[in-house]
Design a protein around this motif. Structure first.
Motif, mmCIF file in Angstrom:
data_model
loop_
_atom_site.group_PDB
_atom_site.id
_atom_site.type_symbol
_atom_site.label_atom_id
_atom_site.label_comp_id
_atom_site.label_asym_id
_atom_site.label_seq_id
_atom_site.Cartn_x
_atom_site.Cartn_y
_atom_site.Cartn_z
ATOM 1 N N ALA A 1 -13.614 -1.399 -6.841
ATOM 2 C CA ALA A 1 -13.761 -0.200 -7.670
ATOM 3 C C ALA A 1 -15.234 0.122 -7.928
ATOM 4 C CB ALA A 1 -13.019 -0.401 -8.985
ATOM 5 N N PRO B 1 -9.272 9.068 -7.907
ATOM 6 C CA PRO B 1 -7.992 9.116 -8.635
ATOM 7 C C PRO B 1 -6.772 8.888 -7.758
ATOM 8 C CG PRO B 1 -9.433 10.878 -9.377
ATOM 9 C CD PRO B 1 -10.097 10.272 -8.179
ATOM 10 N N THR B 2 -6.882 9.195 -6.454
ATOM 11 C CA THR B 2 -5.717 8.958 -5.580
ATOM 12 C C THR B 2 -5.534 7.468 -5.274
ATOM 13 O OG1 THR B 2 -6.947 9.214 -3.496
ATOM 14 C CG2 THR B 2 -6.090 11.222 -4.527
ATOM 15 N N ASN C 1 -10.653 -6.704 -7.012
ATOM 16 C CA ASN C 1 -10.430 -5.268 -7.095
ATOM 17 C C ASN C 1 -11.485 -4.569 -7.949
ATOM 18 O OD1 ASN C 1 -7.686 -4.240 -5.797
ATOM 19 N ND2 ASN C 1 -7.385 -6.343 -6.503
ATOM 20 N N ARG D 1 0.707 10.345 -4.187
ATOM 21 C CA ARG D 1 -0.689 10.587 -4.534
ATOM 22 C C ARG D 1 -1.657 10.128 -3.444
ATOM 23 N NH1 ARG D 1 -3.355 13.030 -6.876
ATOM 24 N NH2 ARG D 1 -4.497 11.797 -8.421
ATOM 25 N N GLU E 1 -3.617 0.648 -7.391
ATOM 26 C CA GLU E 1 -3.893 -0.384 -8.397
ATOM 27 C C GLU E 1 -2.713 -0.544 -9.351
ATOM 28 O OE1 GLU E 1 -7.476 0.845 -10.270
ATOM 29 O OE2 GLU E 1 -8.743 0.491 -8.500
ATOM 30 N N GLN E 2 -2.091 0.591 -9.720
ATOM 31 C CA GLN E 2 -0.942 0.530 -10.629
ATOM 32 C C GLN E 2 0.243 -0.182 -9.975
ATOM 33 O OE1 GLN E 2 -0.415 4.665 -11.495
ATOM 34 N NE2 GLN E 2 -2.265 4.797 -12.774
ATOM 35 N N ALA F 1 -5.756 5.248 -7.685
ATOM 36 C CA ALA F 1 -5.204 4.630 -8.903
ATOM 37 C C ALA F 1 -3.761 4.142 -8.721
ATOM 38 C CB ALA F 1 -5.306 5.602 -10.068
ATOM 39 N N ARG G 1 -5.911 -1.413 -1.359
ATOM 40 C CA ARG G 1 -6.851 -0.652 -2.193
ATOM 41 C C ARG G 1 -8.265 -0.747 -1.637
ATOM 42 N NH1 ARG G 1 -10.439 1.556 -3.930
ATOM 43 N NH2 ARG G 1 -11.016 2.092 -6.096
#
Length: 583
Positions: free
Chosen positions: A74, A295-296, A70, A261, A301-302, A298, A197
């Motif tokens: 990123a 940011p969308t 990941n 999101r 990943e969370q 994120a 992701r």
């Protein structure tokens, strides 16, 4: 002596060693069974603990590999920004790219410290280095000098870096397959979230490629975009079902954030940008687009991290439960062994040994050993009552034995009185005949016997001249002299009146005639002194006979000896005659 019906092994205390060995063998057997059961449980819980630790170790290795993959995904965001702007060493996009690359390198370094992941790392590092070189080479050129094909190739190369990480993830997944099935399922969901992701990022990259060149989106790029969107929706269909069903608040919150999101704001931004890009007028730069879309991603990943956190915590809880269970089983096994040993030792001291002592006392009492007192000191409860009862029994046995001894003594005195001539102290005729009746019994019986009948000469004249008291004195003195002159095995009895019978047990050792002659001589050797002080010369006539020792032969032997005695008297008295028919 050991009483009839009991052998030497029944003597008091003779079985104590065997009983003690059996007792301790029973103790060892009981403790061995408890230990075996405890060890079985310990082994089971230890295996559970090892399995939990192994699963946790594999999951942590999987998480490291997933995190590295990941980080590679990123890193593509700032790389896209750098490819869409003029060369600059200190631009925000360049600084972000440097920071992301540092995080990626740190993630790969953590993998290199994991033995099971290190072998698959070399190829990945080479692919990453090649992709970075291509991005950096293109980014150093002016924006106008970068063709759409070159930007597309650089982005595709970064896609290939993520693809190069898949063998490493597959290897870790293979290791997880050997463990718990649930763990494999959780790992597959986490991997799908990681791929989600990745393909969400690829959606943005498909738009950045024409955006950096200022070209409209062609059919090929549109097809690649749709293909990636289909993969995103398929992955979410599978992974979203698992995360949406989770009862953990963190996973539920992260799941909802993805829906709002990414699938709300993020997908809407992608759709708008795609629509605007069909005419080549995107309205945004790659850098600004990256700042808006990243940011969308994120929440994806969370969600992945929250889902893995819950899985790790579940494994840690299982490990802790297995560890506590193992400690509890070890403690319970040790405690059980200690309690068993304490109970068994207490049983030996309070029950087994007292019972052995009681057994010894019972056997001793059965053997008539009542001299030693029964010691019940230190005994309590029922054991003390038992030893008091044994002591009471001992006293009763002593009383009974005393009565039995007195009775036996009285019986012996009566028997002797019945067998003994009251005047002379030698056997009477009845006792002699009872003795003879059993002479042929047993292996030690004599083969032949001899009989001497001795009659004091002129005894009636002594009674007439000196009185019956004088006659009694002569009879007693004669019996004393005769007894002293006989051998140890010979028997003397008063046969009646002034007549004595001497039974010779072995007439072959010494001739009965010689014995009779010795007896005659002893009586004649010195006068008999009466109580009045007067002296009387005493002689005797003796008849001798001998015969084989056989049942029913006694009357004939008596007749033969009496016949010889008659001959001695007829021949003038004071002489010995032997029956010729038996000699």
């Amino acid at each position: 002596m050991v009483p009839a019906g009991r052998n030497a092994a029944d003597r008091p205390g003779s079985e104590h060693p065997n009983l003690s060995y059996r007792f301790w063998a029973a103790i060892i057997l009981v403790m061995a069974c408890s230990l075996a059961l405890g060890l079985t449980l310990i082994a089971s819980y230890h295996n559970d603990l090892d399995a939990s630790r192994d699963d946790l170790s594999k999951l942590q290795a999987f998480r490291l590999a997933l995190d590295a993959a990941n980080r590679l995904t990123a890193e593509r965001g700032p790389a896209n920004s750098v490819l869409g702007e003029e060369p600059s060493l200190d631009s925000p996009s360049r600084q972000r790219l440097i920071a992301f690359r540092t995080e990626t390198d740190a993630a790969l370094e953590r993998i290199s410290a994991t033995a099971q992941l290190k072998p698959s790392l070399d190829a990945l590092v080479q692919t990453l280095a090649s992709a970075r070189q291509q991005v950096d080479a293109l980014a150093r050129r002016p924006l106008s000098g970068r063709s759409n094909a070159e930007i597309e190739q650089a982005v595709e190369t970064m896609f290939g870096v993520f693809d190069a990480a898949q063998p490493m993830l597959s290897m870790v997944m293979t290791g997880l397959l050997a463990g718990e099935t649930d763990l494999v399922g959780h790992a597959m969901v986490a991997r799908m979230l990681s791929e989600l992701r990745e393909y969400a990022g690829r959606l943005g990259s498909h738009l950045v490629i024409p955006m950096a060149s200022g070209l409209q989106i062609d059919l090929d790029r549109r097809g690649a975009f749709e293909l990636s969107r289909g993969r995103v929706l398929a992955l979410w269909e599978l992974a979203g079902q698992q995360t949406g069903a989770s009862d953990d608040a963190r996973v539920a919150a992260a799941h909802q954030a993805v829906v709002e999101r990414f699938f709300g704001d993020g997908m809407a931004l992608l759709e708008r940008t795609l629509k605007a890009g069909q005419s080549g007028e995107f309205g945004v730069t790659p850098t600004s687009f990256t700042h808006l879309i990243v940011p969308t991603f994120a929440p994806l990943e969370q969600l992945r991290d929250a889902y893995l956190d819950v899985t790790v915590e579940h494994l840690q809880m299982e490990r802790n439960v297995a560890l506590r269970s193992l400690i509890a089983v070890v403690a319970a096994t040790c405690l059980a062994l200690i309690i068993e040993l304490a109970l068994l030792v207490a049983s030996q001291n309070l029950l087994f040994r007292p019972l052995l002592r009681a057994r010894s006392q019972v056997l001793a009492l059965a053997d008539g050993a009542v001299q030693e007192p029964i010691d019940g000191r230190g005994m309590r409860g029922e054991m003390r009552s038992l030893f008091l009862a044994l002591d009471t029994l001992r006293h009763r046995l002593i009383e009974r034995n005393t009565l039995d001894s007195e009775r036996a003594a009285l019986t012996e005195r009566l028997r002797k009185r019945a067998d003994t001539d009251g005047l002379t102290g030698v056997l009477n005729r009845g006792a002699l005949e009872r003795l003879v009746a059993h002479l042929h019994d047993g292996t030690a019986a004599p083969t032949a016997i001899g009989l001497i009948l001795l009659d004091i000469d002129y005894f009636k004249d002594v009674n007439d001249r000196f009185g019956h008291a004088a006659g009694d004195t002569i009879l007693k003195e004669a019996a004393q002299r005769l007894r002293l002159a006989l051998r140890r095995d010979d028997v003397i009895a008063r046969f009646g009146g002034e007549e004595f019978a001497i039974l010779l047990m072995d007439p072959h050792v010494e001739s009965p005639v010689d014995v009779a002659e010795r007896l005659r001589t002893i009586l004649q050797a010195s006068p008999f002194t009466l109580e009045t002080g007067e002296s009387v010369e005493v002689t005797a006539s003796l008849g001798v006979a001998r015969a084989e020792n056989q049942d029913g032969g006694w009357p004939a032997l008596v007749t033969a000896a009496d016949r010889a005695l008659y001959v001695a008297k007829a021949a003038g008295r004071n002489r010995v005659e032997e029956d010729r028919e038996t000699s």
